[in-house]
Design an enzyme around this catalytic site. Structure first.
Site, PDB file in Angstrom:
ATOM      1  N   GLY A   1      48.036  29.014  20.944  1.00 57.49           N
ATOM      2  CA  GLY A   1      48.032  30.178  20.066  1.00 57.49           C
ATOM      3  C   GLY A   1      49.358  30.895  19.904  1.00 57.49           C
ATOM      4  O   GLY A   1      49.382  32.101  19.682  1.00 57.49           O
ATOM      5  N   THR A   2      50.482  30.141  19.938  1.00 58.89           N
ATOM      6  CA  THR A   2      51.760  30.840  19.710  1.00 58.89           C
ATOM      7  C   THR A   2      51.857  31.336  18.265  1.00 58.89           C
ATOM      8  O   THR A   2      52.463  32.379  18.012  1.00 58.89           O
ATOM      9  CB  THR A   2      52.985  29.961  20.040  1.00 58.89           C
ATOM     10  OG1 THR A   2      53.022  28.846  19.153  1.00 58.89           O
ATOM     11  CG2 THR A   2      52.967  29.498  21.478  1.00 58.89           C
ATOM     12  N   ILE A  38      38.256  19.323  12.074  1.00 63.34           N
ATOM     13  CA  ILE A  38      38.060  19.023  10.650  1.00 63.34           C
ATOM     14  C   ILE A  38      36.834  19.787  10.141  1.00 63.34           C
ATOM     15  O   ILE A  38      35.816  19.886  10.827  1.00 63.34           O
ATOM     16  CB  ILE A  38      37.833  17.492  10.471  1.00 63.34           C
ATOM     17  CG1 ILE A  38      39.026  16.689  11.008  1.00 63.34           C
ATOM     18  CG2 ILE A  38      37.503  17.132   9.027  1.00 63.34           C
ATOM     19  CD1 ILE A  38      40.260  16.719  10.158  1.00 63.34           C
ATOM     20  N   HIS A  93      51.578  23.703   9.062  1.00 64.33           N
ATOM     21  CA  HIS A  93      51.751  22.308   9.473  1.00 64.33           C
ATOM     22  C   HIS A  93      53.195  22.121   9.949  1.00 64.33           C
ATOM     23  O   HIS A  93      54.126  22.557   9.270  1.00 64.33           O
ATOM     24  CB  HIS A  93      51.450  21.370   8.307  1.00 64.33           C
ATOM     25  CG  HIS A  93      51.548  19.928   8.702  1.00 64.33           C
ATOM     26  ND1 HIS A  93      50.569  19.308   9.452  1.00 64.33           N
ATOM     27  CD2 HIS A  93      52.522  19.015   8.503  1.00 64.33           C
ATOM     28  CE1 HIS A  93      50.937  18.062   9.688  1.00 64.33           C
ATOM     29  NE2 HIS A  93      52.115  17.855   9.124  1.00 64.33           N
TER      30      HIS A  93
HETATM   31  C1  GAR Z   1      51.647  24.225  15.811  1.00 63.38           C
HETATM   32  O1  GAR Z   1      52.853  23.524  15.886  1.00 63.38           O
HETATM   33  C2  GAR Z   1      50.973  23.962  14.478  1.00 63.38           C
HETATM   34  O2  GAR Z   1      51.883  23.840  13.422  1.00 63.38           O
HETATM   35  C3  GAR Z   1      50.305  22.645  14.737  1.00 63.38           C
HETATM   36  O3  GAR Z   1      49.805  22.762  16.055  1.00 63.38           O
HETATM   37  C4  GAR Z   1      50.622  23.664  16.802  1.00 63.38           C
HETATM   38  C5  GAR Z   1      49.753  24.753  17.398  1.00 63.38           C
HETATM   39  O4  GAR Z   1      50.452  25.567  18.265  1.00 63.38           O
HETATM   40  N1  GAR Z   1      49.268  22.378  13.785  1.00 63.38           N
HETATM   41  C6  GAR Z   1      48.969  21.160  13.344  1.00 63.38           C
HETATM   42  O5  GAR Z   1      49.508  20.149  13.752  1.00 63.38           O
HETATM   43  C7  GAR Z   1      47.889  21.115  12.256  1.00 63.38           C
HETATM   44  N2  GAR Z   1      47.899  19.857  11.608  1.00 63.38           N
HETATM   45  P1  GAR Z   1      49.953  27.026  18.663  1.00 63.38           P
HETATM   46  O6  GAR Z   1      48.513  26.888  19.168  1.00 63.38           O
HETATM   47  O7  GAR Z   1      50.879  27.429  19.763  1.00 63.38           O
HETATM   48  O8  GAR Z   1      50.045  27.915  17.446  1.00 63.38           O
END
Ligand code: GAR
Length: 211
Positions: A12-13, A93, A110
């Site tokens: 969740g950053t 999904i 993304h």
């Molecule tokens: C992020 O890099 C986001 O862009 C990616 O997952 C990570 C989640 O990090 N999303 C995807 O790949 C979607 N296709 P987070 O939980 O620290 O925000």
């Protein structure tokens, strides 16, 4: 004020970037009113709790298939009067009925420059592994509306980030988050809440600030 629901599956950053932006007054006309996690126990839920935001777990593994999960998610978001849905590292999904129910109201971040390194199987670190294996010198992040095509909806914002010598998927992921994702996502969310995104087919036009 629009109600924003942020959907998460992990650390969740990006959710944190949104929380921080809201606190700094950078999300104009919107407030994060709900966080939905597709898995129990993820750190993103703690971030929501720390910020005083309601967190709900809708565990994918509790549902038999994509359709059942999508219906439950649609019902929850409608019940909570959600105006904007943000997928922030949401790795689950949903079906076409779900994306149609919230047409041009779902935003995803993304970690690559779409149409590169996107679509089925390209998520999280896999995206950066593929970019490094292909030897690209630039990657980056894309924020886009979600439609029935995986990573195929209208693009809102993109930012390029350099690939450096010796990068690993982890170092590239971190640089793209720091230099692109954490800036673009709050910016796109604010533009949406301000009513400044106009969608025509595949093309999004950013309108000037309202007087
Ligand atoms: C992020 O890099 C986001 O862009 C990616 O997952 C990570 C989640 O990090 N999303 C995807 O790949 C979607 N296709 P987070 O939980 O620290 O925000």
């Amino acid at each position: 004020m629009l109600n924003i629901a942020v959907l998460v599956s992990g650390g969740g950053t990006n959710l944190q970037a949104l929380i921080d932006a809201e606190k700094a007054g950078k999300i104009k006309n919107g407030r994060i009113s709900l966080v939905v996690a597709s898995r129990p126990g993820v750190y993103a839920l703690e971030r929501a709790a720390n910020a005083g935001i309601e967190g709900v777990v809708l565990a994918r593994k509790e549902f038999s298939d994509v359709d059942a999960y999508s219906e439950a998610l649609e019902n929850l978001l409608k019940e909570k009067k959600t105006d904007l849905i943000v997928l922030a590292g949401f790795m689950t999904i949903t079906n076409e009925k779900f994306t149609k129910a919230f047409e041009n109201k779902i935003i995803n971040v993304h970690p690559a420059l779409i149409p590169s390194f996107c679509g089925k199987g390209f998520y999280g670190l896999h995206v950066h592994e593929a970019a490094l294996a292909r030897g690209v010198k630039l990657s980056g992040a894309t924020v886009h509306f979600v439609n029935e095509v995986c990573d195929g909806g209208p693009i809102i914002l993109q930012k390029a980030v350099s690939v450096e010598n010796g990068d690993t998927p982890e170092t590239l992921q971190r640089r793209i988050m720091e230099q692109a994702e954490w800036q673009l996502l709050p910016e796109a969310v604010s533009l949406f809440c301000e009513g400044r995104l106009e969608v025509n087919g595949a093309v999004v036009t950013i309108l000037p600030p309202k007087a």
